[in-house]
Design a protein around this motif. Sequence first.
Motif, PDB file in Angstrom:
ATOM      1  N   TYR A  90       0.824  -1.200   0.000  1.00 49.76           N
ATOM      2  CA  TYR A  90       0.000   0.000   0.000  1.00 49.76           C
ATOM      3  C   TYR A  90       0.860   1.254   0.000  1.00 49.76           C
ATOM      4  O   TYR A  90       2.023   1.223   0.410  1.00 49.76           O
ATOM      5  CB  TYR A  90      -0.887   0.036   1.253  1.00 49.76           C
ATOM      6  N   ASN A  91       0.257   2.334  -0.462  1.00 51.79           N
ATOM      7  CA  ASN A  91       0.834   3.652  -0.290  1.00 51.79           C
ATOM      8  C   ASN A  91       0.499   4.050   1.148  1.00 51.79           C
ATOM      9  O   ASN A  91      -0.570   4.583   1.439  1.00 51.79           O
ATOM     10  CB  ASN A  91       0.232   4.633  -1.285  1.00 51.79           C
ATOM     11  N   GLU A  92       1.424   3.770   2.036  1.00 56.59           N
ATOM     12  CA  GLU A  92       1.149   3.945   3.462  1.00 56.59           C
ATOM     13  C   GLU A  92       0.869   5.401   3.807  1.00 56.59           C
ATOM     14  O   GLU A  92       0.088   5.690   4.701  1.00 56.59           O
ATOM     15  CB  GLU A  92       2.316   3.410   4.280  1.00 56.59           C
ATOM     16  N   ASP A  93       1.496   6.307   3.112  1.00 60.85           N
ATOM     17  CA  ASP A  93       1.347   7.720   3.452  1.00 60.85           C
ATOM     18  C   ASP A  93      -0.081   8.210   3.252  1.00 60.85           C
ATOM     19  O   ASP A  93      -0.572   9.030   4.018  1.00 60.85           O
ATOM     20  CB  ASP A  93       2.299   8.568   2.613  1.00 60.85           C
ATOM     21  N   SER A  94      -0.735   7.691   2.214  1.00 57.02           N
ATOM     22  CA  SER A  94      -2.035   8.259   1.871  1.00 57.02           C
ATOM     23  C   SER A  94      -3.224   7.374   2.224  1.00 57.02           C
ATOM     24  O   SER A  94      -4.323   7.892   2.443  1.00 57.02           O
ATOM     25  CB  SER A  94      -2.089   8.598   0.379  1.00 57.02           C
ATOM     26  N   VAL A  95      -3.030   6.063   2.292  1.00 56.95           N
ATOM     27  CA  VAL A  95      -4.201   5.196   2.493  1.00 56.95           C
ATOM     28  C   VAL A  95      -4.056   4.221   3.644  1.00 56.95           C
ATOM     29  O   VAL A  95      -4.890   3.354   3.836  1.00 56.95           O
ATOM     30  CB  VAL A  95      -4.538   4.412   1.204  1.00 56.95           C
ATOM     31  N   LYS A  96      -3.034   4.387   4.429  1.00 54.63           N
ATOM     32  CA  LYS A  96      -2.748   3.441   5.506  1.00 54.63           C
ATOM     33  C   LYS A  96      -3.952   3.224   6.425  1.00 54.63           C
ATOM     34  O   LYS A  96      -4.509   4.175   6.964  1.00 54.63           O
ATOM     35  CB  LYS A  96      -1.568   3.939   6.333  1.00 54.63           C
ATOM     36  N   GLY A  97      -4.299   1.965   6.575  1.00 54.81           N
ATOM     37  CA  GLY A  97      -5.367   1.594   7.481  1.00 54.81           C
ATOM     38  C   GLY A  97      -6.767   1.885   6.988  1.00 54.81           C
ATOM     39  O   GLY A  97      -7.740   1.530   7.651  1.00 54.81           O
TER      40      GLY A  97
END
Length: 126
Positions: free
Chosen positions: A59-66
């Motif tokens: 995932y793009n952790e910065d924008s969609v994390k969780g």
Amino acid sequence: QVQLVESGGGLVQPGGSLRLSCSASGGAFGMYMMGWFRQAPGKEREFVAAISWSASAIYNEDSVKGRFTISKDNARNTVYLQMSNLKVEDTAVYYCGAQFSPRGYISGDETEYRYWGQGTQVTVSS
């Protein structure tokens, strides 16, 4: 020739949820890496999430994390993007990409995807 068709976009209020679908045809779906990318007006296309043939995901952790979850149904040749707690900044055209990847490699680099769908619009607004 692999063909991809996205669906499920629409207008949703902040905090709401949507599930995007990407149906694939014309290839051995089970051996492909599948990715979701998005492009907002005036911005470059950015990586959202990707999944390997073995269902490993990044995932793009910065924008969609969780908030976003990618999954796939090999029997239906379909990959999904479940989006929750949507924000105004998630507004974009969402694209599905595919690339033959039999060894399980997955990537967030759009240049590594050969096949693309036409996109589906997601608008988050009150």
